[in-house]
Motif scaffolding. Sequence first.
Motif, PDB file in Angstrom:
ATOM      1  N   LEU A 221       0.809  -1.210   0.000  1.00 16.32           N
ATOM      2  CA  LEU A 221       0.000   0.000   0.000  1.00 16.32           C
ATOM      3  C   LEU A 221       0.848   1.268   0.000  1.00 16.32           C
ATOM      4  N   LYS A 222       2.107   1.149   0.418  1.00 18.64           N
ATOM      5  CA  LYS A 222       3.006   2.311   0.325  1.00 18.64           C
ATOM      6  C   LYS A 222       3.191   2.747  -1.125  1.00 18.64           C
ATOM      7  N   PHE A 223       3.095   1.780  -2.050  1.00 20.78           N
ATOM      8  CA  PHE A 223       3.372   2.064  -3.454  1.00 20.78           C
ATOM      9  C   PHE A 223       2.098   2.244  -4.276  1.00 20.78           C
ATOM     10  N   SER A 224       0.943   2.177  -3.632  1.00 19.75           N
ATOM     11  CA  SER A 224      -0.318   2.181  -4.394  1.00 19.75           C
ATOM     12  C   SER A 224      -0.503   3.460  -5.200  1.00 19.75           C
ATOM     13  N   ASN A 225      -0.115   4.608  -4.639  1.00 18.16           N
ATOM     14  CA  ASN A 225      -0.328   5.860  -5.392  1.00 18.16           C
ATOM     15  C   ASN A 225       0.769   6.123  -6.416  1.00 18.16           C
ATOM     16  N   ALA A 226       1.762   5.227  -6.496  1.00 14.53           N
ATOM     17  CA  ALA A 226       2.812   5.354  -7.511  1.00 14.53           C
ATOM     18  C   ALA A 226       2.564   4.415  -8.684  1.00 14.53           C
ATOM     19  N   LEU A 227       1.459   3.665  -8.631  1.00 15.01           N
ATOM     20  CA  LEU A 227       1.125   2.729  -9.705  1.00 15.01           C
ATOM     21  C   LEU A 227      -0.084   3.228 -10.490  1.00 15.01           C
ATOM     22  N   GLY A 231      -1.118  -1.586 -12.805  1.00 16.05           N
ATOM     23  CA  GLY A 231       0.259  -1.779 -12.361  1.00 16.05           C
ATOM     24  C   GLY A 231       0.353  -2.878 -11.313  1.00 16.05           C
ATOM     25  N   CYS A 232       1.490  -3.577 -11.276  1.00 13.35           N
ATOM     26  CA  CYS A 232       1.657  -4.724 -10.374  1.00 13.35           C
ATOM     27  C   CYS A 232       2.981  -4.629  -9.620  1.00 13.35           C
ATOM     28  N   MET A 244       6.093  -3.754 -12.222  1.00 12.82           N
ATOM     29  CA  MET A 244       5.818  -3.528 -13.637  1.00 12.82           C
ATOM     30  C   MET A 244       4.569  -2.657 -13.705  1.00 12.82           C
ATOM     31  N   ASN A 245       4.675  -1.533 -14.410  1.00 12.47           N
ATOM     32  CA  ASN A 245       3.578  -0.571 -14.387  1.00 12.47           C
ATOM     33  C   ASN A 245       3.212  -0.120 -15.801  1.00 12.47           C
ATOM     34  N   PHE A 271       0.699  -7.457  -5.554  1.00 10.73           N
ATOM     35  CA  PHE A 271      -0.272  -6.380  -5.447  1.00 10.73           C
ATOM     36  C   PHE A 271      -0.647  -5.947  -6.855  1.00 10.73           C
ATOM     37  N   ILE A 272      -1.948  -6.004  -7.188  1.00 11.21           N
ATOM     38  CA  ILE A 272      -2.444  -5.643  -8.512  1.00 11.21           C
ATOM     39  C   ILE A 272      -3.359  -4.437  -8.362  1.00 11.21           C
ATOM     40  N   ASN A 273      -2.975  -3.326  -8.950  1.00 10.56           N
ATOM     41  CA  ASN A 273      -3.739  -2.093  -8.809  1.00 10.56           C
ATOM     42  C   ASN A 273      -4.907  -2.066  -9.802  1.00 10.56           C
TER      43      ASN A 273
END
Length: 468
Positions: A221-227, A231-232, A244-245, A271-273
Amino acid sequence: MNIENVLWLSTGFLNYAQKLRGLGIEVYIPDFLFSQIEKKEFFKPLSSLSIKFPIDFLNISIMKKFDMFVIDIPKQKPLWNEKELLNKIEMSFSVLIKLAVKNYRDIVIATSEKSLETVIKKLEECGDVPLQERRKLALESILKLIVYYADLHKFLSETFASEKFEYLLLNKIQPLDHDTTLYQDAELLKVYSQSSFLDNLEFLNFELPSIDDIKNVHESLKFSNALSEGGCALISNGVVRFIMNTPDIEYNIEKILDYVNKFGIFSGTIFINSEIGEDLLKNIESRNIKLILAKDFKGIVSGETPKIVKIKKPYSLDVRDLYTFLDSTVIKYTIKSQNMNFKLKYSNESNTRIDDEKNITRALNIFKRLEPSAAVAVVKYKILYLNSMCSGEYEAIKGVIDQLEKFSDSKKNSEVILIIDSIPKNTQLLDKIKNVGVKFLLIPEKTKKIHSEGNGAITFQVKNIKDL
């Protein structure tokens, strides 16, 4: 009905006052609050009981006129003016709460909407509030008082420029599954009165998350707003390994699964956005993936592995998410190495624009959470590519080139920021970088290991690709 007279010290929860009156209970309110409430028909002023305000709260004979106190403990707000802050300190409710707790067998204390619901439900069922419920309500009121005093201490400490202490009040959520550590007791706790990333998750095919599950989901979840959408990210042991985004979700997942096979990663989290369907889910199920975190899952989720976790709604993770994993140890989650300092040395500063600066800052803030050998590519404030286990600049650059060649949108914009360990010596590789949309290379002059040992900030050379 064993409750006949209620002292009401709140301007809220008025519908519950009406319900109490409907049960034949008299509800009294201090005259100064009486004037502030529009729906006066639910209340009687204290003066009708020959009690004047201010009340002598320590006078037991007066207080025993009441069988119940309803007190809305105010939330302490940060006020940096000393006089204003001191004037806001409440006196009466704390005395009443302690009096009610001391005499809980005779006086019921309600300090929340939920506690009022409990009281009314019990009164309707049996005409009284059972002893065990009275004890629970007393404990809840003490906890709320502690929170009030903790906040007051914090704000006064800041106002007085004095030493400050941090108080953690933790709620038990559930036991934790320990995977291989079978004989160790642990509970999953969250900070009282604060939101948690767990509140926003739904465990679809299991009940107890393990310690590794919590760490991996938290890191995801730290990376959720960067995907971008689709993005995965691959996370294992609480560390992001690969991202990979691209716009192609199937391509992203396939690349991540190739990475899993290449490095022999077991028990990882993907994690799959985005939401995913049954076909993609079955493809992942056949690999060494322990948990899948996604926005939604189409179709029926069956089987126990991998574990399936749904994100209920977009959630921005912040550093207030605090958890404990061992019964006597509290782990405070913060962004890893968030105090790491950076300096930038430009090769041609005039060529940078505001958008470039934002992308560079974004790349650095992501890079500082990773291992020294990591490579990060950022475009339009999103992660394009991340590899935390690169064997060298060739692998890092080849990964970025592959993405830019496949997806022309990034190539046309020519705004990619790439962080790698060193400038590639291979001229063919360098030429390829120039042709696929990389605009700046960020090269660290010191390793992250040196910085972590306290030897100052890391200086990054910012190389415009045209100058190389």
